[in-house]
Design a protein around this motif. Sequence first.
Motif, PDB file in Angstrom:
ATOM      1  N   ALA A  92      34.206  17.922  45.165  1.00  0.00           N
ATOM      2  CA  ALA A  92      32.961  17.200  44.856  1.00  0.00           C
ATOM      3  C   ALA A  92      32.927  15.839  45.559  1.00  0.00           C
ATOM      4  N   SER A  93      34.095  15.278  45.844  1.00  0.00           N
ATOM      5  CA  SER A  93      34.163  13.959  46.485  1.00  0.00           C
ATOM      6  C   SER A  93      33.896  14.003  47.988  1.00  0.00           C
ATOM      7  N   TRP A  94      33.862  15.195  48.594  1.00  0.00           N
ATOM      8  CA  TRP A  94      33.634  15.292  50.038  1.00  0.00           C
ATOM      9  C   TRP A  94      32.216  14.822  50.349  1.00  0.00           C
ATOM     10  N   SER A  95      32.106  13.816  51.215  1.00  0.00           N
ATOM     11  CA  SER A  95      30.792  13.220  51.503  1.00  0.00           C
ATOM     12  C   SER A  95      30.243  13.612  52.872  1.00  0.00           C
ATOM     13  N   HIS A  96      30.733  14.689  53.457  1.00  0.00           N
ATOM     14  CA  HIS A  96      30.178  15.265  54.688  1.00  0.00           C
ATOM     15  C   HIS A  96      30.168  14.288  55.859  1.00  0.00           C
ATOM     16  N   GLU A  97      31.281  13.599  56.038  1.00  0.00           N
ATOM     17  CA  GLU A  97      31.419  12.652  57.136  1.00  0.00           C
ATOM     18  C   GLU A  97      31.844  13.391  58.411  1.00  0.00           C
ATOM     19  N   THR A  98      31.859  12.671  59.524  1.00  0.00           N
ATOM     20  CA  THR A  98      32.183  13.261  60.821  1.00  0.00           C
ATOM     21  C   THR A  98      33.676  13.577  60.931  1.00  0.00           C
ATOM     22  N   VAL A  99      33.977  14.779  61.426  1.00  0.00           N
ATOM     23  CA  VAL A  99      35.349  15.237  61.611  1.00  0.00           C
ATOM     24  C   VAL A  99      35.591  15.463  63.102  1.00  0.00           C
ATOM     25  N   ALA A 100      36.631  14.838  63.638  1.00  0.00           N
ATOM     26  CA  ALA A 100      37.027  15.059  65.034  1.00  0.00           C
ATOM     27  C   ALA A 100      38.189  16.046  65.040  1.00  0.00           C
ATOM     28  N   ILE A 101      38.026  17.129  65.764  1.00  0.00           N
ATOM     29  CA  ILE A 101      39.057  18.167  65.829  1.00  0.00           C
ATOM     30  C   ILE A 101      39.889  17.965  67.096  1.00  0.00           C
ATOM     31  N   GLY A 102      41.185  17.813  66.920  1.00  0.00           N
ATOM     32  CA  GLY A 102      42.065  17.653  68.068  1.00  0.00           C
ATOM     33  C   GLY A 102      42.164  16.227  68.568  1.00  0.00           C
ATOM     34  N   ALA A 103      42.079  15.258  67.678  1.00  0.00           N
ATOM     35  CA  ALA A 103      42.182  13.860  68.102  1.00  0.00           C
ATOM     36  C   ALA A 103      43.601  13.504  68.533  1.00  0.00           C
ATOM     37  N   ALA A 104      44.585  14.257  68.069  1.00  0.00           N
ATOM     38  CA  ALA A 104      45.977  13.957  68.403  1.00  0.00           C
ATOM     39  C   ALA A 104      46.710  15.157  69.002  1.00  0.00           C
ATOM     40  N   THR A 105      45.966  16.141  69.477  1.00  0.00           N
ATOM     41  CA  THR A 105      46.561  17.324  70.098  1.00  0.00           C
ATOM     42  C   THR A 105      45.450  18.081  70.813  1.00  0.00           C
ATOM     43  N   ASP A 106      45.802  19.012  71.651  1.00  0.00           N
ATOM     44  CA  ASP A 106      44.797  19.883  72.254  1.00  0.00           C
ATOM     45  C   ASP A 106      44.586  21.046  71.284  1.00  0.00           C
ATOM     46  N   PRO A 107      43.413  21.145  70.656  1.00  0.00           N
ATOM     47  CA  PRO A 107      43.194  22.216  69.685  1.00  0.00           C
ATOM     48  C   PRO A 107      43.089  23.599  70.330  1.00  0.00           C
ATOM     49  N   TYR A 108      43.004  23.640  71.668  1.00  0.00           N
ATOM     50  CA  TYR A 108      42.895  24.911  72.390  1.00  0.00           C
ATOM     51  C   TYR A 108      44.084  25.169  73.290  1.00  0.00           C
ATOM     52  N   GLN A 109      45.251  24.597  72.939  1.00  0.00           N
ATOM     53  CA  GLN A 109      46.447  24.872  73.732  1.00  0.00           C
ATOM     54  C   GLN A 109      46.824  26.348  73.592  1.00  0.00           C
ATOM     55  N   PRO A 110      47.725  26.849  74.411  1.00  0.00           N
ATOM     56  CA  PRO A 110      48.011  28.286  74.439  1.00  0.00           C
ATOM     57  C   PRO A 110      48.281  28.922  73.074  1.00  0.00           C
ATOM     58  N   ALA A 111      48.864  28.202  72.146  1.00  0.00           N
ATOM     59  CA  ALA A 111      49.154  28.756  70.825  1.00  0.00           C
ATOM     60  C   ALA A 111      47.878  29.188  70.102  1.00  0.00           C
ATOM     61  N   GLU A 112      46.765  28.593  70.427  1.00  0.00           N
ATOM     62  CA  GLU A 112      45.497  28.944  69.768  1.00  0.00           C
ATOM     63  C   GLU A 112      45.121  30.396  70.017  1.00  0.00           C
ATOM     64  N   GLY A 113      45.494  30.938  71.156  1.00  0.00           N
ATOM     65  CA  GLY A 113      45.221  32.345  71.444  1.00  0.00           C
ATOM     66  C   GLY A 113      45.912  33.273  70.457  1.00  0.00           C
ATOM     67  N   HIS A 114      47.021  32.834  69.929  1.00  0.00           N
ATOM     68  CA  HIS A 114      47.779  33.630  68.953  1.00  0.00           C
ATOM     69  C   HIS A 114      47.357  33.315  67.516  1.00  0.00           C
ATOM     70  N   TYR A 115      47.281  32.021  67.179  1.00  0.00           N
ATOM     71  CA  TYR A 115      47.044  31.621  65.793  1.00  0.00           C
ATOM     72  C   TYR A 115      45.563  31.533  65.402  1.00  0.00           C
ATOM     73  N   ARG A 116      44.713  31.145  66.320  1.00  0.00           N
ATOM     74  CA  ARG A 116      43.266  31.023  66.069  1.00  0.00           C
ATOM     75  C   ARG A 116      42.943  30.064  64.920  1.00  0.00           C
ATOM     76  N   LEU A 117      43.721  29.000  64.789  1.00  0.00           N
ATOM     77  CA  LEU A 117      43.512  28.032  63.724  1.00  0.00           C
ATOM     78  C   LEU A 117      42.307  27.139  63.989  1.00  0.00           C
ATOM     79  N   THR A 118      42.125  26.722  65.230  1.00  0.00           N
ATOM     80  CA  THR A 118      40.970  25.888  65.564  1.00  0.00           C
ATOM     81  C   THR A 118      39.694  26.659  65.280  1.00  0.00           C
ATOM     82  N   ARG A 119      39.658  27.890  65.690  1.00  0.00           N
ATOM     83  CA  ARG A 119      38.477  28.733  65.418  1.00  0.00           C
ATOM     84  C   ARG A 119      38.231  28.842  63.914  1.00  0.00           C
TER      85      ARG A 119
END
Length: 131
Positions: free
Chosen positions: A84-111
């Motif tokens: 209930a406390s989530w206020s729908h603010e902006t989220v940056a994905i991959g600010a400290a890593t590449d969210p589409y590095q090769p592991a993403e093909g296996h894990y699909r976590l970013t997706r």
Amino acid sequence: MRSYNLGMRAEYREEPCKSALNRVKGMMFDWSLNPYMGCVHRCTFCYVRAFERRADRPSDDRYGQSIRVKVNVVEVLRRELARASWSHETVAIGAATDPYQPAEGHYRLTRGCLEALPRRTTRSASSRAGR
């Protein structure tokens, strides 16, 4: 925790995370979301190396040799967004890593994280250097 090599020069460590969203101050976004910690690309210009150095973690040639895979990040993100406390603010994905590095093909976590973010109520942006 499982650990193995996906054919790259890095070890991928599967570890659960306690939180998915990290509060950020002084940036153009309010929260960061990093499905992985560490990056196999090891870009020399990457600003994350400076953060690693300040945290007493490897920022030299060892940086990027061990990637932490937050295997439960999608489920944790869904729980955090449902609060209930989530206020729908902006989220940056991959600010400290590449969210589409090769592991993403296996894990699909970013997706999975992108699918979990409510598209109409939470703004999100993905960060990635040109590769």
